[in-house]
Design an enzyme around this catalytic site. Structure first.
Site, PDB file in Angstrom:
ATOM      1  N   ASP A  19      33.633 -62.925 -28.893  1.00 42.85           N
ATOM      2  CA  ASP A  19      32.791 -64.060 -29.240  1.00 42.85           C
ATOM      3  C   ASP A  19      32.729 -64.092 -30.770  1.00 42.85           C
ATOM      4  OD1 ASP A  19      30.732 -66.122 -28.888  1.00 42.85           O
ATOM      5  OD2 ASP A  19      29.366 -64.568 -29.592  1.00 42.85           O
ATOM      6  N   ASP A  21      29.950 -66.167 -33.205  1.00 37.07           N
ATOM      7  CA  ASP A  21      28.607 -66.129 -33.779  1.00 37.07           C
ATOM      8  C   ASP A  21      27.751 -65.060 -33.104  1.00 37.07           C
ATOM      9  OD1 ASP A  21      28.185 -69.056 -35.348  1.00 37.07           O
ATOM     10  OD2 ASP A  21      29.707 -69.023 -33.793  1.00 37.07           O
ATOM     11  N   ASP A 186      27.725 -61.036 -27.387  1.00 43.00           N
ATOM     12  CA  ASP A 186      26.330 -60.702 -27.704  1.00 43.00           C
ATOM     13  C   ASP A 186      25.323 -61.368 -26.778  1.00 43.00           C
ATOM     14  OD1 ASP A 186      26.927 -63.274 -28.916  1.00 43.00           O
ATOM     15  OD2 ASP A 186      25.032 -63.082 -30.011  1.00 43.00           O
TER      16      ASP A 186
END
Length: 242
Positions: A19, A21, A186
């Site tokens: 991922d 951001d 995240d």
């Protein structure tokens, strides 16, 4: 030049999909700048940077919608509201893409980790709900684009994480099977996509998860990129999701 971290001698996978951001980069400073520029144009009060992580993870359209709600002007994503949200989304993306890396930086150790993997011949990908054009722009501006074999951002296909389709597309472009891959993210959206695609997961606990990271259900949880080599070694004991 920063020295590269040592990796396990026998890596139990062929590729890693990240991922963006909240996983590889802290993009809150520039997301907040673009959001507040949009809100200023609309005659609305600004949001605090500390609020922005709670808006991130499901794509720019939802980010803008959450910001509008936070400042007291919610926009319903239906009927006339959908057209208004389209307008706000498009303007936000234009503002963001104009200045995507004023304050955005990779997390400590992330770039060295990527370069160590690349040097070992591990295939690398990005799968993000960030708009595809903005994703490419950020990676180029940070000098990371050449490290990746595949980049899949929002808008390339209709589906977004936690739907597994974007992750499957990234793996297809990387030329690796799900059982030979790892997803590093995240949020629950990353773990959900990986589970549905049959991919093992590592979750960082310093990103933008809307729920406590320990409750997301990843195979391995880490608190820094310094912990990543040991986490990769532990993957040998993690079976592919059913």
């Amino acid at each position: 030049m920063t020295s590269l971290p040592s990796l396990p001698s026998d890596l139990p996978f062929e590729g890693i999909v990240f991922d963006l951001d909240g996983t590889l980069i802290d993009s809150v400073p520039d997301l907040a700048l673009a959001l507040n520029a949009l809100l200023r144009e609309e005659g609305l009060p600004p949001v605090e940077p500390a609020q922005v992580p709670g808006f991130v993870g499901q794509g720019a359209r939802i980010l803008v919608g959450k910001a509008m709600t936070a400042v007291g002007r919610p926009v319903a994503d239906e009927g006339a509201g959908a057209a208004e949200l389209d307008r706000l989304h498009d303007r936000f993306v234009a503002l963001y893409e104009a200045k995507p890396v004023e304050g955005t930086r990779p997390y400590d150790g992330a770039e060295a980790f990527l370069r160590a993997l690349h040097a070992r011949g591990v295939r690398l990908g990005v799968c993000t709900n960030k708009p595809h054009g903005a994703t490419l722009g950020v990676l180029e501006a940070l000098g990371l684009a050449a490290l990746f074999d595949a980049v899949v951002g929002a808008g390339l296909i209709p589906e977004r994480k936690p739907d597994p389709a974007p992750l499957r597309l990234a793996l297809e472009r990387m030329g690796i099977a799900p059982e030979q891959a790892v997803m590093v993210g995240d949020t629950p959206y990353d773990v959900g996509a990986a589970r549905a695609a049959g991919v093992r997961t590592i979750l960082v606990d310093f990103g933008y998860s809307p729920v406590p990271p320990a409750e997301v259900g990843a195979d391995i949880l880490v608190s820094s990129y310094a912990e990543m080599p040991a986490a990769l070694a532990r993957l040998r004991s993690v079976t592919k999701p059913a």
